[in-house]
Scaffold this motif. Structure first.
Motif, PDB file in Angstrom:
ATOM      1  N   ASP A  34      24.922  57.831  39.141  1.00  0.00           N
ATOM      2  CA  ASP A  34      24.322  58.453  40.323  1.00  0.00           C
ATOM      3  C   ASP A  34      24.732  57.738  41.606  1.00  0.00           C
ATOM      4  N   LYS A  60      23.545  50.896  40.509  1.00  0.00           N
ATOM      5  CA  LYS A  60      23.897  49.572  40.004  1.00  0.00           C
ATOM      6  C   LYS A  60      24.795  48.750  40.906  1.00  0.00           C
TER       7      LYS A  60
ATOM      8  N   LYS B  23      25.301  54.548  27.303  1.00  0.00           N
ATOM      9  CA  LYS B  23      26.455  53.757  27.734  1.00  0.00           C
ATOM     10  C   LYS B  23      26.076  52.308  27.452  1.00  0.00           C
ATOM     11  N   VAL B  34      22.801  50.485  29.045  1.00  0.00           N
ATOM     12  CA  VAL B  34      22.526  50.372  30.487  1.00  0.00           C
ATOM     13  C   VAL B  34      21.947  51.683  31.007  1.00  0.00           C
ATOM     14  N   GLN B  35      22.370  52.794  30.376  1.00  0.00           N
ATOM     15  CA  GLN B  35      21.784  54.091  30.714  1.00  0.00           C
ATOM     16  C   GLN B  35      22.067  55.072  29.590  1.00  0.00           C
ATOM     17  N   ALA B  38      20.826  60.937  30.726  1.00  0.00           N
ATOM     18  CA  ALA B  38      20.043  61.383  31.894  1.00  0.00           C
ATOM     19  C   ALA B  38      20.472  60.640  33.156  1.00  0.00           C
ATOM     20  N   GLY B  39      20.899  59.398  33.036  1.00  0.00           N
ATOM     21  CA  GLY B  39      21.317  58.601  34.195  1.00  0.00           C
ATOM     22  C   GLY B  39      20.177  57.790  34.778  1.00  0.00           C
ATOM     23  N   ILE B  40      20.557  56.739  35.517  1.00  0.00           N
ATOM     24  CA  ILE B  40      19.580  55.755  36.000  1.00  0.00           C
ATOM     25  C   ILE B  40      18.520  56.390  36.904  1.00  0.00           C
ATOM     26  N   LEU B  41      18.941  57.266  37.831  1.00  0.00           N
ATOM     27  CA  LEU B  41      17.970  57.866  38.764  1.00  0.00           C
ATOM     28  C   LEU B  41      16.886  58.634  38.019  1.00  0.00           C
ATOM     29  N   LYS B  42      17.298  59.522  37.134  1.00  0.00           N
ATOM     30  CA  LYS B  42      16.327  60.346  36.385  1.00  0.00           C
ATOM     31  C   LYS B  42      15.467  59.477  35.472  1.00  0.00           C
ATOM     32  N   LEU B 227      18.823  49.603  30.695  1.00  0.00           N
ATOM     33  CA  LEU B 227      18.654  48.404  31.517  1.00  0.00           C
ATOM     34  C   LEU B 227      18.822  48.676  33.012  1.00  0.00           C
ATOM     35  N   GLY B 228      19.615  49.692  33.352  1.00  0.00           N
ATOM     36  CA  GLY B 228      19.824  50.009  34.771  1.00  0.00           C
ATOM     37  C   GLY B 228      18.519  50.369  35.448  1.00  0.00           C
ATOM     38  N   ASP B 231      15.969  47.572  35.714  1.00  0.00           N
ATOM     39  CA  ASP B 231      16.197  46.696  36.856  1.00  0.00           C
ATOM     40  C   ASP B 231      15.662  47.306  38.158  1.00  0.00           C
ATOM     41  N   ARG B 298      23.387  44.037  48.268  1.00  0.00           N
ATOM     42  CA  ARG B 298      23.398  43.550  46.886  1.00  0.00           C
ATOM     43  C   ARG B 298      23.133  42.055  46.820  1.00  0.00           C
ATOM     44  N   PHE B 319      19.271  50.117  45.207  1.00  0.00           N
ATOM     45  CA  PHE B 319      18.653  51.352  45.660  1.00  0.00           C
ATOM     46  C   PHE B 319      17.384  51.563  44.854  1.00  0.00           C
ATOM     47  N   PRO B 321      14.966  54.181  43.579  1.00  0.00           N
ATOM     48  CA  PRO B 321      14.847  55.635  43.441  1.00  0.00           C
ATOM     49  C   PRO B 321      13.481  56.187  43.877  1.00  0.00           C
TER      50      PRO B 321
END
Lengths: 124, 370
Positions: A34, A60, B23, B34-35, B38-42, B227-228, B231, B298, B319, B321
């Motif tokens: 994303d 990330k 992944k 790590v995700q 669905a992905g980290i945001l979702k 894990l994404g 965090d 970062r 970021f 979410p």
């Protein structure tokens, strides 16, 4: 007629006459995940082939976007500031990053064709 | 490159992660998700809205056995271990002789059991338990159980979900811990976690891990979370990540974790490095930081005052979410630690305005006993 070429750093460049539109490939967008922030070059900035030109950030990490070709920036995709998710939704279309006026049209031919790029990605 | 993945350890849920399309990345010596698709945001937003399942089996579980394991554990931590009531869990810091932080960990006393149950961080677990064993010098004995599974179920619907698999469990309140059966498997269940949300941590025999995870994922509210998102959730909750926000370069005062140094222990000064930070005002402090623009700052981003002088560094940043914007924490010279202090973050060579801000950034929603 437009011609699209690709880099090993996963940028694409669409050349129409002396103008080139640049973005990141679908493969790159998928690898990033994303996208939450994009920093684009300002108009008038001169970029060199292979030089840092923009930044794309996922949740990330931050990644550099390199200019595939040399030239002067003529436009950037302001819509990405409000909706960086466009990079994931349509990386090789609406999710374009910036345009340049080519300073050396000969650079384009050195980049990969779609076939070559697909072959390159397969080997990763 | 290829042979590093071969030597990575696998948790009892590894095959399930792969089956779910995660992944996988190396983390603390383990091959971890790590995700998921669905992905980290979702995943992040789902854990805040419903319930998320995290595999934290890589963390270092152990039992401490002895005549008085609580008293023994106080040799290495400034927490009040002796005063912890049975059936409760607590957060503590593991300190070295410099009074700086070797790790942070959770310790529990189970009702009717003499042994204490401990969970330390994954990347530090071998060193932690060697250090604890050395300092306890036989007063209590560490039995590591790195073979066990540890699941975290986090989010506002976690209680309703777990109640279906273990009737009565939803009565637990924040930081309580019990032995219970989850979907028929014997478990140690605490009402705690590391997302800022209500939720549970569930310790299981390794062989039961995958089956219980599948039972939880079969509930409609539950998505697997990598894990994404773990965090980004903990960062919004203002919680420290060991090796980033705290390590052996900072003491509890600098890390703004003095709440975990018990009053009795401050008086008795009977823990490693007590003389190093109890008397002196900290030169730097960990603070929350909100960038005013959209660009994330970062880890290792320099922090400057408005004259351009560097006054600190970001230790976690990215970021958020749930905030839909950048969020960070880091250390600044103490004179700049007050909420609202205007600072600049030097991102790619350019100053980006930011402000010192109170944490958590997203309010904790723990199920506290009323």
């Amino acid at each position: 007629m437009s011609e699209v070429r690709y880099t090993k750093e996963h940028e694409w460049v669409r050349v129409e006459g002396s103008e080139a539109t640049i973005g990141i490939t679908k493969y790159a967008a998928e690898q990033l995940g994303d996208v939450v922030f994009v920093e684009l070059p300002e108009n008038g900035r001169k970029v060199g082939a292979g030089g840092e030109a923009a930044v794309v950030e996922s949740v990330k990490a931050a990644s550099e976007v390199y200019a595939p070709v040399s030239g002067e920036v003529t436009a950037s995709n302001a819509a990405l500031s409000d909706d960086p998710a466009k990079v994931n939704a349509d990386p090789e279309g609406d999710g374009w990053f910036f345009k340049v006026k080519l300073s050396d049209a000969g650079e384009v031919a050195k980049l990969m064709t779609r076939e070559q790029y697909d072959e390159f990605v397969k080997g990763l | 490159m290829a042979d590093t993945t071969e030597t990575l350890l696998k948790t009892p849920l590894h095959a399930l992660h792969v089956e779910l399309g995660a992944k996988m990345v190396p983390f603390a010596g383990y091959d971890m998700p790590v995700q998921y698709p669905a992905g980290i945001l979702k995943e992040h937003l789902h854990a805040r809205e419903k319930a998320g399942l995290f595999d934290v089996s890589h963390m270092g579980q152990a039992f401490l056995k002895g005549a008085d394991p609580a008293k023994a554990l106080e040799r290495v931590t400034p927490a009040d271990v002796v005063g912890l009531k049975p059936g409760m869990q607590r957060y503590g810091l593991l300190l070295n002789d410099e009074g700086t932080i070797k790790d942070d960990f959770m310790f529990s006393k189970l009702e009717g059991e003499a042994d204490m149950y401990i969970v330390v961080n994954a990347g530090t677990k071998d060193g932690d338990y060697a250090y604890i064993a050395q300092r306890l010098d036989g007063a209590a004995k560490v039995t590591t159980r790195f073979d066990r599974a540890l699941l975290a179920l986090q989010g506002p619907m976690a209680g309703a979900v777990l109640e279906r698999l273990s009737p009565g469990i939803d009565k637990l309140t924040f930081m309580k811990v019990v032995r219970a059966d989850i979907a028929g498997a014997p478990a140690i269940v605490s009402r705690s976690g590391y997302t800022g949300e209500d939720g549970f941590e569930i310790s299981l025999e390794g062989k039961d891990g995958e089956r219980v995870a599948r039972a939880l994922l079969a509930e409609s509210e539950v998505l697997p979370i990598g894990l994404g998102a773990r965090d980004s959730l903990r960062l919004e909750a203002g919680l420290c990540l060991y090796g980033h926000d705290i390590d052996e370069s900072v003491n509890p005062a600098e890390a703004n974790l003095m709440w975990s140094v018990a009053k009795r222990r401050r008086t008795d000064r009977d823990f490693p490095g007590a003389g190093k930070f109890l008397d002196a005002a900290p030169a730097k402090k960990r603070v929350g930081i909100l960038p005013l623009g959209k660009a994330p700052a970062r880890e290792h981003t320099p922090i400057a005052d408005k004259s351009g002088r560097v006054i600190g560094e970001i230790t976690s940043g990215g970021f958020g979410p749930s905030l839909n914007g950048p969020v960070a924490m880091g250390y600044v010279e103490s004179a700049f630690a007050a909420d609202g202090t205007e600072i600049d973050l030097i991102v790619r060579g350019k100053p980006m305005p930011a402000r010192v801000a109170p944490m958590p950034f997203v309010a904790h929603r723990y199920r506290r006993a009323s």
